[in-house]
Design a protein around this motif. Structure first.
Motif, short mmCIF file in Angstrom:
data_model
loop_
_atom_site.label_atom_id
_atom_site.label_comp_id
_atom_site.label_asym_id
_atom_site.label_seq_id
_atom_site.Cartn_x
_atom_site.Cartn_y
_atom_site.Cartn_z
N GLY A 52 0.74 -1.18 0.02
CA GLY A 52 0.01 0.12 -0.02
C GLY A 52 0.89 1.27 -0.09
N PRO A 53 0.24 2.42 0.50
CA PRO A 53 -0.99 2.50 0.95
C PRO A 53 -2.09 2.47 -0.11
CG PRO A 53 0.34 4.52 1.59
CD PRO A 53 1.17 3.73 0.63
N TRP A 54 -3.25 2.31 0.17
CA TRP A 54 -4.55 2.00 -0.87
C TRP A 54 -5.50 3.32 -0.42
CZ3 TRP A 54 -2.59 -1.88 2.00
CH2 TRP A 54 -1.94 -2.97 1.19
N LEU A 55 -6.06 3.64 -1.78
CA LEU A 55 -7.19 4.49 -1.64
C LEU A 55 -8.24 3.92 -2.50
CD1 LEU A 55 -8.73 7.14 -0.56
CD2 LEU A 55 -7.69 8.37 -2.65
N PHE A 56 -9.54 3.66 -2.15
CA PHE A 56 -10.70 3.21 -3.01
C PHE A 56 -11.77 4.03 -2.87
CE2 PHE A 56 -8.12 -0.49 -1.36
CZ PHE A 56 -7.64 -1.10 -2.62
N ASP A 57 -12.58 4.08 -3.92
CA ASP A 57 -13.85 4.88 -4.07
C ASP A 57 -14.76 3.25 -3.58
OD1 ASP A 57 -16.52 5.31 -4.62
OD2 ASP A 57 -15.94 6.61 -6.33
N ILE A 58 -15.16 3.00 -2.44
CA ILE A 58 -15.89 1.84 -2.06
C ILE A 58 -17.12 1.52 -2.61
CG2 ILE A 58 -16.83 2.21 0.14
CD1 ILE A 58 -13.96 -0.61 -0.59
N GLU A 59 -17.86 2.86 -2.94
CA GLU A 59 -18.95 2.73 -3.65
C GLU A 59 -19.01 2.19 -5.08
OE1 GLU A 59 -21.11 6.51 -3.09
OE2 GLU A 59 -21.23 6.26 -0.90
N ALA A 60 -18.09 2.85 -5.92
CA ALA A 60 -17.97 2.44 -7.08
C ALA A 60 -17.09 1.11 -7.33
CB ALA A 60 -17.22 3.55 -7.83
N ASP A 61 -16.35 0.78 -6.25
CA ASP A 61 -15.50 -0.42 -6.41
C ASP A 61 -15.49 -1.17 -4.96
OD1 ASP A 61 -13.31 -2.04 -7.19
OD2 ASP A 61 -11.70 -0.42 -6.30
N PRO A 62 -16.58 -1.68 -4.59
CA PRO A 62 -16.56 -2.49 -3.41
C PRO A 62 -15.54 -3.54 -3.22
CG PRO A 62 -18.57 -3.09 -4.73
CD PRO A 62 -17.80 -1.80 -5.63
N LEU A 63 -15.23 -4.16 -4.52
CA LEU A 63 -14.29 -5.35 -4.59
C LEU A 63 -12.86 -4.80 -4.37
CD1 LEU A 63 -15.86 -7.26 -7.69
CD2 LEU A 63 -16.52 -7.13 -5.23
N GLU A 64 -12.61 -3.61 -4.16
CA GLU A 64 -11.21 -2.98 -3.97
C GLU A 64 -10.05 -3.50 -4.90
OE1 GLU A 64 -11.06 -2.81 0.84
OE2 GLU A 64 -11.94 -4.72 0.21
N LYS A 65 -10.53 -3.28 -6.29
CA LYS A 65 -9.70 -3.76 -7.38
C LYS A 65 -8.81 -2.58 -8.01
CE LYS A 65 -11.64 -8.16 -8.77
NZ LYS A 65 -12.14 -8.94 -9.72
N ASN A 66 -9.30 -1.11 -7.64
CA ASN A 66 -8.79 0.06 -8.32
C ASN A 66 -8.28 0.88 -7.21
OD1 ASN A 66 -8.14 1.84 -10.31
ND2 ASN A 66 -10.22 2.72 -10.52
N ASN A 67 -6.78 0.61 -7.19
CA ASN A 67 -6.09 1.65 -5.93
C ASN A 67 -5.98 2.79 -6.74
OD1 ASN A 67 -4.50 2.81 -3.92
ND2 ASN A 67 -2.88 1.28 -4.16
N LEU A 68 -6.43 4.06 -6.09
CA LEU A 68 -6.56 5.55 -6.56
C LEU A 68 -5.56 6.30 -5.76
CD1 LEU A 68 -10.25 6.07 -7.12
CD2 LEU A 68 -8.69 5.48 -8.80
#
Length: 429
Positions: free
Chosen positions: A363-379
């Protein structure tokens, strides 16, 4: 139980193990204490796991009128023995464990007495707790006040054990772990159903609010499955932390709907108090009163929460609106997307393969968890301003940090059941 995040009570790093002398701070009120003061008869059946080394930590000293169950987190479903590792010498390095010890952990307590239960060896735990819960419902005198029954069933939890009759329901499941796990869940379902029937026969059901909820995701190496979510129990990924629940009762104004508002486990404390007619006014708690939101399907009053803050492990994870931020560690060993395994021989190898392949992501990781609940796209790299916002909020949370109790209490030889009649017992810390 307290309406507080674990990192603010010192319980964030690890659960209570039998050889370490700590428990939930006695200055922290529990939901049972609050309801007891409101006139409720309060009973705990099943798992306690908030400390036992001193009698002050026991459930009957923390607001429950009666307790029947196990003090620790897990144990054999038939012998009712739990495992610990007490050292032989008091001067032992932090974290050093002694020889494996298995001892009885089944107790019946009231505020005035405590006893170890030896007569139920050989009876499956879910059956024991079903029997006790039904007994409490049958004996409750409604004219003397309302009832709070906290039924914390042991199943499903390791070790994987279930009656043969339930295992036969899943003969077609090739994966042995999954087969037994499924059997444990079905036994649990039947237990809950029979307790509900007891409420109905007693004439209490129409005025009962029932909450059925989980505390974490499943362990993928022990038959659990969180697909398509990422990770599992003991991680801060959604597969380890996103739970399911249902609430039932005629006092709900709107029924038969799915509530998708943001809610955290600490919210049950003020929510249940509000349902009991006594909204919580203590500003020290982290929980948010969700009673009207659940009752009427209104928007959630919660906008953020903490997954965990653990300086010892170096894992920090928070949610702010739709954003989820994780810093430190790998987010947990099992940080992949695991499908349910059918081949019992190949599945453990598959788990090790995908875990070793991904556990080094730091990491670190940042996710838009509403659009990406599967946590595949680290922003994280793409949105530095949002990262700064998350870091600033994390720093604010850190101001309330309490050092973890697990690390502060080394294994203690006084915990050894050999000193207490072969039973995990209080009185040594």
């Amino acid at each position: 139980m307290s309406g507080r995040y674990p990192y603010r009570t010192g319980m964030q790093h690890s659960h209570v193990v039998p050889e370490r002398g700590f428990g939930l701070d006695c200055n922290v009120s529990t939901i049972a204490q609050r309801l007891n003061r409101l006139g409720y008869s309060t009973h705990l059946v099943g798992k306690w796991h908030l400390g036992f080394c001193n009698k002050k930590y026991l459930p009957t000293q923390r607001g429950f009128d009666t307790f029947f169950g196990h003090y620790l987190g897990a144990g054999d479903y038939y012998t009712h023995k739990s495992v610990g590792f007490p050292p032989s010498a008091l001067k032992t390095p932090l974290g050093e464990r002694g020889q494996k010890v298995e001892a009885l952990d089944l107790h019946r307590d009231t505020s005035n007495s405590s006893s170890t239960v030896t007569s139920d060896t050989g009876t499956y735990a879910s059956y024991l707790y079903r029997r006790e819960a039904i007994r409490i419902v049958k004996s409750h005198n409604a004219s003397s006040g309302p009832l709070y029954l906290y039924l914390a069933l042991q199943a499903p939890h390791s070790p994987l054990q279930a009656p043969a009759s339930y295992q036969r329901m899943y003969d077609g499941t090739v994966n042995a772990r999954r087969r037994v796990y499924s059997a444990m869940v079905s036994a649990m379902d039947d237990t809950v159903g029979e307790v509900v029937q007891a409420f109905k026969k007693r004439g209490l059901w129409k005025n009962t609010l029932m909450v059925f909820t989980t505390d974490n995701g499943g362990r993928v190496d022990l038959g659990g499955n969180n697909w398509p979510l990422r990770g599992c129990k003991s991680t801060v990924w959604e597969g380890g932390t996103r739970g399911v629940a249902f609430v039932h009762g005629q006092m709900l104004n709107k029924r038969g709907y799915t509530y998708n508002g943001l809610m955290h486990a600490v919210d049950w404390y003020p929510t249940l108090l509000s349902a009991a007619g006594q909204p919580e006014t203590d500003k020290a708690i982290d929980g948010v009163d969700m009673w009207q939101a659940l009752r009427n399907n209104l928007s959630s009053r919660r906008t953020e929460f903490v997954y965990n803050i653990d300086k010892t492990d170096g894992v920090f994870a928070i949610r702010l609106g739709k954003w989820k931020y994780i810093r430190g560690g790998s987010g947990g060993l099992y940080d992949y997307w695991y499908k349910a395994g059918e081949d019992d021989k190949k599945y453990p190898l598959y788990l090790r393969e995908v875990s070793s392949r991904h556990q080094h992501e730091s990491g670190p990781w940042l996710f838009d968890i509403e659009a990406d609940p599967l946590e595949k796209n680290n922003l994280y790299e793409e949105l530095p301003n949002q990262v700064k916002t998350m870091e600033a909020r994390l720093a604010e949370h850190m101001e309330g940090y309490v050092g973890d109790l697990f690390s502060q209490h080394p294994p203690d030889p006084r915990s050894n059941p050999a000193r207490h009649g072969g039973v995990w017992s209080p009185g040594w810390c």
